[in-house]
Write an enzyme that holds these catalytic residues in place. Structure first.
Site, short mmCIF file in Angstrom:
data_model
loop_
_atom_site.label_atom_id
_atom_site.label_comp_id
_atom_site.label_asym_id
_atom_site.label_seq_id
_atom_site.Cartn_x
_atom_site.Cartn_y
_atom_site.Cartn_z
N GLY A 24 -4.55 11.48 33.60
CA GLY A 24 -5.58 11.59 34.61
C GLY A 24 -5.09 11.73 36.03
O GLY A 24 -5.71 12.43 36.84
N THR B 100 -9.55 10.57 25.07
CA THR B 100 -10.83 10.82 25.73
C THR B 100 -11.75 11.75 24.92
O THR B 100 -11.26 12.55 24.15
CB THR B 100 -10.50 11.48 27.10
OG1 THR B 100 -9.82 10.53 27.88
CG2 THR B 100 -11.70 11.99 27.85
N GLY C 124 -9.36 6.97 36.17
CA GLY C 124 -8.72 8.25 35.84
C GLY C 124 -9.55 9.43 36.32
O GLY C 124 -10.42 9.30 37.18
N ASP C 125 -9.26 10.58 35.74
CA ASP C 125 -9.95 11.81 36.13
C ASP C 125 -11.33 11.95 35.51
O ASP C 125 -12.19 12.67 36.05
CB ASP C 125 -9.11 13.03 35.72
CG ASP C 125 -8.89 13.07 34.21
OD1 ASP C 125 -8.48 12.03 33.66
OD2 ASP C 125 -9.12 14.12 33.59
N THR D 214 -8.99 16.47 29.37
CA THR D 214 -8.37 15.31 28.74
C THR D 214 -6.88 15.39 28.99
O THR D 214 -6.28 16.46 28.82
CB THR D 214 -8.64 15.24 27.23
OG1 THR D 214 -7.78 14.25 26.66
CG2 THR D 214 -8.41 16.56 26.51
N GLY D 215 -6.30 14.29 29.40
CA GLY D 215 -4.86 14.31 29.67
C GLY D 215 -4.50 13.21 30.65
O GLY D 215 -5.27 12.28 30.87
N ARG E 132 -7.85 0.65 37.55
CA ARG E 132 -7.40 2.05 37.57
C ARG E 132 -8.54 2.99 37.14
O ARG E 132 -9.18 2.76 36.13
CB ARG E 132 -6.20 2.22 36.64
CG ARG E 132 -5.63 3.65 36.58
CD ARG E 132 -6.19 4.43 35.41
NE ARG E 132 -5.51 5.71 35.21
CZ ARG E 132 -5.91 6.65 34.37
NH1 ARG E 132 -6.98 6.46 33.63
NH2 ARG E 132 -5.24 7.76 34.23
N1 ASP Z 1 -7.81 11.64 31.20
C1 ASP Z 1 -7.95 10.28 30.74
C2 ASP Z 1 -7.50 9.36 31.83
O1 ASP Z 1 -6.48 9.60 32.44
C3 ASP Z 1 -7.18 10.01 29.51
C4 ASP Z 1 -7.29 11.04 28.42
O2 ASP Z 1 -7.85 12.09 28.60
O3 ASP Z 1 -6.83 10.78 27.31
O4 ASP Z 1 -8.16 8.38 32.05
#
Ligand code: ASP
Length: 334
Positions: A253, A200, A230-231, A250-251, A228
């Site tokens: 989600g 992200t 995400g966050d 980022t992570g 789906r």
């Molecule tokens: N946070 C993002 C998601 O879950 C993915 C990412 O940050 O790499 O969609």
């Protein structure tokens, strides 16, 4: 100014004038302006990339920082700086947002983005969109030109068309690297293993008027299910900005949504009076891992303090401030 631009263009590594600080924390001395960007937390290790990919990532992070520096140093808004930094990273094939986004399980790129301004609390987001070249511009259009905060799927795409935003053929978003990542993820999924491949992008900015803004954009997680979300487009989870604190996450989600991660950091600053780095580190290094998730954030406070904690192997990141500090880094030990 010239020094900053030269330094970011060369993707300078090494702390400048920040010796003695905890990794990921940069003390605030009320700078006139600041920009922090990320290109995703995850398995960001020296062995994960070809030399060309690594150089490309560093160069594009530097370009995003440099574009924001130009806007902020000329008195432009944090909203414009964060938007432009994310737009550049979306156009880069090296990051999981816009062009180069990861693939869904059925081979598509479904994109999420959100943006927020600190003092007014204005916010906009799009989720699960296809074909919009720069989802961050669509999120901003939702914020500025609609009565809504979040639009999803075909409705968001129709809105973006009505706003004359640029669309690209769906193949434009595809990259060979993400196609291989999908194949690898599906092979591992068949063995019952999960593969949270990510990358992200996001930006937080502070302008000369003391206004904060935050922006985040993503393709989500490799092999995600159709539909789906995400966050990243969820205000409070992937993106938050208030008068004193701005965060882009980022992570993994699902965990960032359940932790309301971005808001929680700024709430700790507001209600507990925690320094930014203490609040961000608590959420990223303690709360999220305790739940079973992983990832990182970039955070910026109105006094110019920067925090960039991550609990993964690395996180693509960069920043510049009007006091001359500047950095672009990928790996944990940089
Ligand atoms: N946070 C993002 C998601 O879950 C993915 C990412 O940050 O790499 O969609």
């Amino acid at each position: 100014m010239r020094r900053i631009l030269q330094a970011t263009a060369a993707a300078v590594a090494g702390w400048l004038g920040t010796a003695g600080l905890a990794p990921g924390a940069v003390a605030g001395e009320a700078p006139e302006w600041a920009i922090v960007v990320h290109g995703g937390a995850g398995a960001v290790t020296p062995g994960s990339y070809t030399p060309e990919d690594e150089a490309g990532m560093r160069a594009d992070l530097g370009l995003a920082v440099e574009a924001a520096v130009r806007i902020l140093s000329e008195g432009g808004s944090s909203l414009d700086a964060a938007t432009e930094a994310v737009r550049i990273l979306e156009d880069s094939p090296h990051f999981n947002a816009g062009r180069g986004a990861v693939f869904t399980a059925d081979g598509r790129n479904e994109l999420d983005a959100s943006i927020m301004v600190g003092r007014s609390g204005a916010a906009g987001a799009v989720a699960g969109v296809q074909g919009i070249r720069n989802p961050i511009l669509a999120a901003r259009a939702v914020m500025e030109r609609s009565p809504h905060v979040m639009l999803a799927g075909r409705g968001a795409e129709a809105f973006a068309r009505a706003q004359d935003l640029e669309f690209m053929p769906l193949e434009w978003f595809h990259t060979e690297r993400r196609r291989r990542a999908l194949e690898a993820a599906q092979q591992r999924a068949a063995l019952g293993e999960s593969v949270p491949a990510r990358g992200t992008v996001g930006a937080v900015a502070l302008d000369m008027r003391g206004e904060l803004a935050a922006a985040t954009s993503t393709g989500g997680m490799t092999n995600k299910r159709w539909g789906r979300i995400g966050d990243s487009p969820v205000i409070g989870a992937g993106t938050w900005a208030d008068a004193r604190c701005a965060v882009s996450s980022t992570g993994w989600g699902e965990y960032y949504i359940r932790a309301v991660a971005a808001y929680d950091i700024c709430a700790r600053v507001a209600y507990l009076g925690e320094p930014l780095d203490v609040a961000a580190s608590h959420v990223v290094m303690e709360r999220i891992p305790a739940m079973g998730g992983d990832g990182g954030v970039i955070a910026l406070s109105a006094d110019g303090a920067i925090s960039m904690p991550f609990n993964t192997e690395g996180m693509a990141r960069g920043y510049a401030r009007s006091d001359g500090t500047v950095k672009v880094a990928l790996f944990a030990d940089e």
